[in-house]
Design a protein around this motif. Structure first.
Motif, PDB file in Angstrom:
ATOM      1  N   GLY A  15       0.811  -1.211   0.000  1.00 35.33           N
ATOM      2  CA  GLY A  15       0.000   0.000   0.000  1.00 35.33           C
ATOM      3  C   GLY A  15       0.844   1.259   0.000  1.00 35.33           C
ATOM      4  N   THR A  19       0.986   3.981  -2.973  1.00 36.25           N
ATOM      5  CA  THR A  19       0.678   5.386  -2.673  1.00 36.25           C
ATOM      6  C   THR A  19       1.766   6.298  -3.214  1.00 36.25           C
ATOM      7  OG1 THR A  19      -0.508   4.733  -0.663  1.00 36.25           O
ATOM      8  CG2 THR A  19       0.187   7.032  -0.838  1.00 36.25           C
ATOM      9  N   ARG A  22       1.377   6.627  -6.855  1.00 32.28           N
ATOM     10  CA  ARG A  22       0.163   7.341  -7.248  1.00 32.28           C
ATOM     11  C   ARG A  22       0.448   8.770  -7.693  1.00 32.28           C
ATOM     12  NH1 ARG A  22      -4.802   9.045  -3.248  1.00 32.28           N
ATOM     13  NH2 ARG A  22      -6.430   9.270  -4.832  1.00 32.28           N
ATOM     14  N   ASN A  34      -7.722   2.329 -13.306  1.00 35.17           N
ATOM     15  CA  ASN A  34      -8.894   2.049 -12.478  1.00 35.17           C
ATOM     16  C   ASN A  34      -9.864   1.105 -13.173  1.00 35.17           C
ATOM     17  OD1 ASN A  34      -8.066   3.623 -10.344  1.00 35.17           O
ATOM     18  ND2 ASN A  34      -9.259   5.416 -10.935  1.00 35.17           N
ATOM     19  N   GLY A  99     -10.646   3.350  -0.855  1.00 35.55           N
ATOM     20  CA  GLY A  99      -9.519   2.418  -0.841  1.00 35.55           C
ATOM     21  C   GLY A  99      -9.563   1.497   0.351  1.00 35.55           C
ATOM     22  N   ALA A 103     -10.472  -2.411  -0.461  1.00 36.10           N
ATOM     23  CA  ALA A 103      -9.348  -3.315  -0.208  1.00 36.10           C
ATOM     24  C   ALA A 103      -9.682  -4.287   0.918  1.00 36.10           C
ATOM     25  CB  ALA A 103      -8.100  -2.508   0.137  1.00 36.10           C
ATOM     26  N   SER A 140      -2.331  -4.787  -3.383  1.00 31.98           N
ATOM     27  CA  SER A 140      -2.322  -3.540  -2.609  1.00 31.98           C
ATOM     28  C   SER A 140      -1.535  -2.445  -3.336  1.00 31.98           C
ATOM     29  CB  SER A 140      -1.751  -3.772  -1.209  1.00 31.98           C
ATOM     30  OG  SER A 140      -0.399  -4.172  -1.262  1.00 31.98           O
ATOM     31  N   PHE A 143      -3.988  -1.297  -6.068  1.00 34.55           N
ATOM     32  CA  PHE A 143      -5.110  -0.567  -5.472  1.00 34.55           C
ATOM     33  C   PHE A 143      -4.667   0.803  -4.961  1.00 34.55           C
ATOM     34  CE2 PHE A 143      -8.182  -3.810  -5.824  1.00 34.55           C
ATOM     35  CZ  PHE A 143      -9.383  -3.344  -5.331  1.00 34.55           C
ATOM     36  N   ALA A 144      -3.546   0.823  -4.241  1.00 33.81           N
ATOM     37  CA  ALA A 144      -3.080   2.082  -3.655  1.00 33.81           C
ATOM     38  C   ALA A 144      -2.641   3.077  -4.721  1.00 33.81           C
ATOM     39  CB  ALA A 144      -1.929   1.814  -2.693  1.00 33.81           C
ATOM     40  N   PHE A 147      -6.220   4.379  -5.311  1.00 36.94           N
ATOM     41  CA  PHE A 147      -7.015   4.906  -4.198  1.00 36.94           C
ATOM     42  C   PHE A 147      -6.200   5.601  -3.116  1.00 36.94           C
ATOM     43  CE2 PHE A 147      -9.727   1.405  -5.832  1.00 36.94           C
ATOM     44  CZ  PHE A 147     -10.870   2.145  -6.107  1.00 36.94           C
ATOM     45  N   VAL A 151      -5.661   2.076   1.458  1.00 40.96           N
ATOM     46  CA  VAL A 151      -5.409   0.645   1.271  1.00 40.96           C
ATOM     47  C   VAL A 151      -4.524   0.099   2.386  1.00 40.96           C
ATOM     48  CG1 VAL A 151      -4.377  -1.079  -0.269  1.00 40.96           C
ATOM     49  CG2 VAL A 151      -5.721   0.803  -1.224  1.00 40.96           C
TER      50      VAL A 151
END
Length: 233
Positions: A15, A19, A22, A34, A99, A103, A140, A143-144, A147, A151
């Motif tokens: 995560g 991040t 991101r 996404n 998130g 998650a 993760s 996802f992170a 989001f 997460v």
């Protein structure tokens, strides 16, 4: 319990990595990622749901579980928890709650979480959870990257869930048969499909997936009752 803590660590590390990534991804790429991620979640849900051996069980579980979830207003509780954590840890992150919730549901719903935790508690065998940890770590990150830091916080309910099953494995094992776990996983996969539909924004109103959580527990009642009625008649 080694597998439980390794799973916690991989989600946190993944995560954090996601991040950090991101911020370097342009908006147009993030939108495409996404959609791709949502399609992958849809595939995971469909592959799990199709493994059911009892379609009626799935239907009954969804109906009863959704009614129970709406009465308990679980979704509202999850939203408030996500918003509280966002205000406390990431005020400017608008994707935090999404998130965290998405998650958490994805990591906790599935046969590997239940079977792996039972094996860890009963046999001190963490192999299944270690394999799941690797998958969750990769997920993760992805996802992170979409989001954000929310997460990472999904690692907390994940650890409580898997750790609880591992600690109670001696009590739960006689009742959680392979057939029951498979049906619980199939019902849970319906929730994963609902998650993907929310991510794709294909429904007019957001599906309250949190209110569907009790559906996973309905097979624990349905199957013993159905088996008892079959033996009686």
């Amino acid at each position: 319990m080694l597998g439980v803590w390794v799973n916690f660590a991989t989600v946190v590390i993944g995560g954090l990595v996601g991040t950090l990534l991101r911020g370097g991804i342009k908006e147009k790429y993030r939108q495409t990622i996404n959609v791709g991620l949502a399609l992958c979640v849809l595939l995971i849900g469909m592959s799990g749901a199709l493994k059911t051996q009892n379609e009626m069980l799935v239907i009954v579980s969804i109906v009863i579980g959704c009614v129970a979830g709406e009465m308990l207003r679980i979704e509202n509780g999850l939203d408030h928890l996500g918003e509280w954590a966002q205000q406390r840890f990431a005020k400017n992150d608008t994707g935090f709650a999404s998130g965290f919730i998405n998650a958490t549901l994805l990591f906790c719903v599935g046969a590997m979480a239940v079977v792996g935790s039972l094996k860890a508690g009963l046999e001190n065998d963490s192999s299944t959870l270690l394999a799941k940890a690797a998958l969750d770590g990769v997920s993760s990150i992805i996802f992170a990257s979409s989001f954000g830091i929310g997460v990472v916080f999904a690692a907390i309910p994940l650890t409580i869930y898997q750790g609880g099953i591992a600690l109670l494995s001696g009590v739960l094992a006689p009742y959680l048969t392979e057939a029951l776990i498979n049906e619980m996983s199939a019902v849970g996969s319906i929730l994963i499909i609902a998650l993907s539909l929310n991510m794709l924004e294909l429904t007019k109103n957001r599906i309250r997936v949190g209110n569907m959580l009790p559906t996973i527990l309905v097979p624990c009642i349905y199957m013993p009752v159905a088996n008892w009625l079959t033996s009686m008649f």
